[in-house]
Design a protein around this motif. Structure first.
Motif, short mmCIF file in Angstrom:
data_model
loop_
_atom_site.label_atom_id
_atom_site.label_comp_id
_atom_site.label_asym_id
_atom_site.label_seq_id
_atom_site.Cartn_x
_atom_site.Cartn_y
_atom_site.Cartn_z
N GLN B 246 0.80 -1.23 0.00
CA GLN B 246 0.00 0.00 0.00
C GLN B 246 0.83 1.28 0.00
N GLN B 251 5.90 0.35 -3.03
CA GLN B 251 5.38 0.02 -4.37
C GLN B 251 6.47 0.27 -5.42
N ASN B 410 -9.85 6.29 5.14
CA ASN B 410 -9.81 5.49 3.91
C ASN B 410 -11.06 4.64 3.88
N TYR B 480 -3.35 0.55 -5.09
CA TYR B 480 -2.64 -0.46 -4.31
C TYR B 480 -1.98 -1.42 -5.30
N ALA B 497 -9.61 -4.72 -1.15
CA ALA B 497 -8.16 -4.57 -1.25
C ALA B 497 -7.47 -5.93 -1.17
#
Lengths: 313, 508
Positions: B246, B251, B410, B480, B497
């Motif tokens: 995340q 990432q 979120n 994500y 997710a």
């Protein structure tokens, strides 16, 4: 010596009791709404209240503490509010990880520091200067940077060791050794830098004493003077520092446990303290106090054995 | 001479140790192809279905089955229930059940088990219990047929039956707390208690006689980490097979690693929820112009660039792209226009702005985000003070004490719009103070009573109304990354997710 140990054990028990009461009260002050945390924002207030009541949180702090204490005295540290795990079992799962690091770092630090410190203190000159430089550099390097470099080089790039994870000693010795080597190495850098300077200073100080000059004047071989007499006397302050470092690692290994993904006590402490999981935190506090008491006792006995004068004090 | 040989012996010993260590690394710690090692940052509280939460669902999917299966694209498929149908009033949902499924102790899975599970889930007080609030009772017609009698139509009922509420445990295990650590379901795996360390690693091994199609892995381990640096390092060395990444930094690391396979998914959105739309705490927030001004004041593009490295999509709506309520035009309804924001504030009678306090939880609002929002609002005259709350007290301050007029959070964007409506629009969890109006009432009633697929127009009308009335200040949908070490194909799960456990297959 037996009465000394018994006295220390008794005062240790008293300390445990005082710290447990103090910790419980302090942990209860924030009065966190555990039921709400457990059930999340969606749950109706009645359900939250019911959960708090089921956990005994509607009782006065004194009653809760006495409940906890009576269970603890029977060997039951309770279950985690947030994972339902048995506290003793959860700590039992994680303690070997942290103990592996603590013992490993202490052994590596002790050996390396005594070798480097003694070498520098006895030889002096260029060797001494080199050890001092190593000491300063090792101490100045930020711990997290050392850990990251070590994991990236030896774990990720060269793949000599696993980058993350832990293999229990009971499962495989080689697996265990491979998973703890990098974390131990990472933690030992600063520890060696500190303790070796301590050993070096003590040795220089002891080397200048009259009895050492006398021994040398009597023609005893240098190695015998150093190993039999100087090191024995110079070891006391270094052992005390080592003992303190050992205890510090119990909670201080958080960063290394996070970077190497080790399920140890440090990571557990952070994880459960931020949630306010009182049964687990109390278990961790009790375990820490016990380890501190045992290690201090061990260091005292060791120092007394090395230096008879310390026994009377 | 003697000294030299000692040195040589030392070097040889060191070499042997190094060889031993490096030799064991490859074999001992890299999972083989029959094992799936999942890394996560979600800690499940319990393995009792009554306590199940969406983000920990893979744990539950290992040991339990749901009545309805949710396919990766969000479609519903048979699982323990083979067929389902509503009556004309949409208040009776009939399910046909499999007749060949047994629990571990030999008890059959049947209508009575469904009744026991669903009614227990509704009444046991778990975090998702409210999803079964519309369930009046379960009528057991016979061993393979049940009817769910609902208090009122609930368009998300099938979604819930494919989620936490639909997990079926052995009713023989009800009555004590054993399910929390000793799950008893009909799922494809069973918990290997000896190798599981609750709180760190859970190991699930294949059950010998699973009624359904076997999943491809003999063993699944789910390990909890508290940071993504360790997870990504684990992926790079093959100690972790799959994980959800995340944070933007990790990432980037994962994407730069040639051996890792990454699949992006735009999922949760980050934004400000305004609870106080009636102006009870902060009178200014009762004016739609003020809420619209806040929407115009936020520089979403810059926030997305600075906080998420530009990875994501700005949006002004709470419904996700897979929802029928979604309207692409509404993603850019409010331009960043501080001047317009100031005008709107003046029109509402607040030419000099106003003050408000909002709660701040470090895990959601980073320093950079807090600063960015505050400076954007300050620019139009709104003085925002962040009250930093610790994790232990945040929820009770916000939801029990109702101490704040809004919060940054979120939120998931499930494909099923009714889930979003229940969470954010109907009076309740995130509509703390119960705001409503005629349009909301009318459109919600229409969506609630529309047969499947017929409430689209009403859903879009509701969405546009909420955006125009500025009930929310969404910022952006976050990107994500599903990362695999290259040995596993991951199929993201629509609206979630965390992929379902069924979505992992060995890479070809």
């Amino acid at each position: 010596m037996t009465s000394f140990i018994l006295r220390r054990a008794a005062s240790g028990l008293l300390l445990l009791l005082v710290i447990s009461a103090l910790s419980y009260v302090l942990l209860s002050i924030p009065n966190a709404d555990v039921g709400r945390q457990l059930l999340g924002p969606h749950a109706a207030q009645e359900l939250v209240d019911a959960r708090n009541s089921a956990l005994g949180l509607d009782q006065p702090v004194a009653v809760r503490y006495l409940d906890w204490l009576s269970s603890a005295l029977r060997g039951d540290l309770g279950t985690s509010w947030f994972t339902n795990a048995d506290v003793a079992q959860a700590m039992g799962n994680r303690l070997p990880v942290t103990l592996s690091l603590m013992v490993g770092v202490t052994v590596v630090t002790a050996v390396a520091s005594f070798v480097l410190g003694a070498w520098a203190g006895v030889r002096r000159g260029a060797v001494d200067r080199a050890v001092q430089v190593i000491g300063v550099v090792g101490y100045a390097l930020p711990g997290f940077l050392v850990m990251l470099v070590i994991v990236l080089v030896f774990g990720v790039q060269l793949r000599w060791f696993p980058a993350i994870g832990y293999v229990p000693l009971s499962e495989s010795f080689s697996g265990w050794l491979s998973t703890v080597t990098l974390p131990i190495l990472s933690l030992s850098v600063a520890a060696i830098a500190g303790v070796s300077q301590q050993v070096r200073s003590s040795i220089i100080e002891v080397m200048g004493r009259d009895y050492v000059r006398t021994l040398r004047a009597r023609g005893l071989p240098a190695s015998r003077v150093v190993f039999r007499h100087v090191l024995r006397n110079a070891a006391t302050p270094a052992l005390t520092v080592l003992g303190m470092q050992f205890v510090g690692l119990l909670g201080g290994a958080v960063l290394v446990e996070q970077i190497f993904g080790l399920p140890g006590i440090g990571a557990m402490t952070v994880q459960y303290t931020t949630r306010g999981d009182v049964p687990v935190i109390m278990g961790l506090v009790m375990m820490t106090v016990v380890v501190v008491i045992v290690i201090n006792l061990f260091v005292d006995i060791l120092v007394g054995w090395l230096n008879p004068k310390a026994r009377t004090s | 001479m003697q000294r030299k040989s000692r040195v040589n012996a030392g070097v040889a010993a060191a070499g042997a140790v190094a060889l031993m260590l490096t030799g064991c690394t490859g074999s001992g710690d890299t999972p083989d192809s029959s094992t799936l090692a999942i890394a996560t940052m979600t800690l499940p509280q319990s393995l009792d279905p009554a306590e199940a939460m969406g983000s920990a669902l893979p744990h539950f999917q290992a040991v339990y089955d749901t009545l309805v299966k949710r396919e990766p694209d969000g479609a519903y498929a048979p699982m323990l229930a083979t067929e389902w149908s509503y009556d004309d009033t949409l208040t009776e949902l009939s399910l046909t059940l499999r007749d060949d499924v047994l629990f571990d102790d030999g008890n059959p899975f049947d209508g009575a088990a469904v009744k026991a599970n669903l009614e227990r889930f509704r009444d046991a007080g778990g975090g998702q219990a409210q999803t079964m609030a519309d369930l009046e009772e379960v009528e057991v017609v016979d061993a393979t047929h049940v009817v769910l009698h609902l208090k009122q139509p609930n368009p998300a009922m099938l979604y819930y039956l494919s989620d936490a509420a639909g997990l079926m445990a052995n009713p023989a295990s009800f009555g004590d707390d054993s399910l929390s650590t000793d799950p008893a379901g009909t799922g494809p795996y069973e918990l290997d208690a000896d190798r599981t360390a609750v709180g760190t690693t859970w190991v699930y091994t294949r059950t010998d006689d699973y009624w359904g199609e076997d999943l491809p892995y003999d063993e699944v381990s789910i390990s909890v980490f508290d940071n993504e640096t360790a997870i990504v390092n684990g992926l790079r060395t093959g100690q972790v097979n799959v994980s959800l990444i995340q944070t933007v930094d990790q990432q980037k690391v994962a994407e730069s690693e040639p051996d890792l396979v990454t699949t992006p998914q735009l999922i949760d959105y980050q934004g400000l929820i305004l609870f106080d739309r009636d102006g009870a705490m902060v009178p200014a927030l009762g004016e739609p112009e003020v809420r619209q001004a806040i929407n115009h004041a936020i520089d979403r593009e810059t926030m997305l660039e600075q906080l998420r490295g530009g990875q994501g999509e700005i949006t002004d709506q709470i419904f996700g792209t897979e929802s029928e309520a979604y309207d692409p035009e509404l993603d850019t309804y409010y331009e960043y226009d501080p001047e317009r924001a100031r005008e709107l504030l003046a029109e509402a009678g607040y030419p000099d702005g106003f003050e408000m306090n909002l709660p701040r939880m470090q895990a959601i609002s980073s320093d950079a985000m807090a600063t960015s929002i505050r400076s954007d609002l300050e620019d139009v005259g709104i003085e925002l003070t962040w009250d930093t709350l610790d994790q232990a007290n945040a929820l009770s301050s916000i939801f029990t004490d109702r101490a704040y007029p809004g919060m940054v959070m979120n939120n998931a964007q499930p494909a099923e719009e009714w889930v979003t409506i229940v969470e954010l629009v109907l009076p309740g969890t995130f509509n703390l103070l119960g705001t409503t109006d005629d349009t909301v009432e009318e459109t919600v009633a229409e969506i609630r009573t529309s047969p499947e697929g017929e409430g689209v127009e009403a859903a879009q009308r509701l969405n546009r109304h909420l955006v125009e009335e500025a009930w929310f200040v969404p910022f952006y949908r976050m990107r994500y990354l599903h990362a695999s070490d290259g040995t596993v194909d991951i199929q993201p799960q629509s609206g979630m997710a965390v992929p379902s456990l069924y979505n992992y297959t060995p890479a070809e």
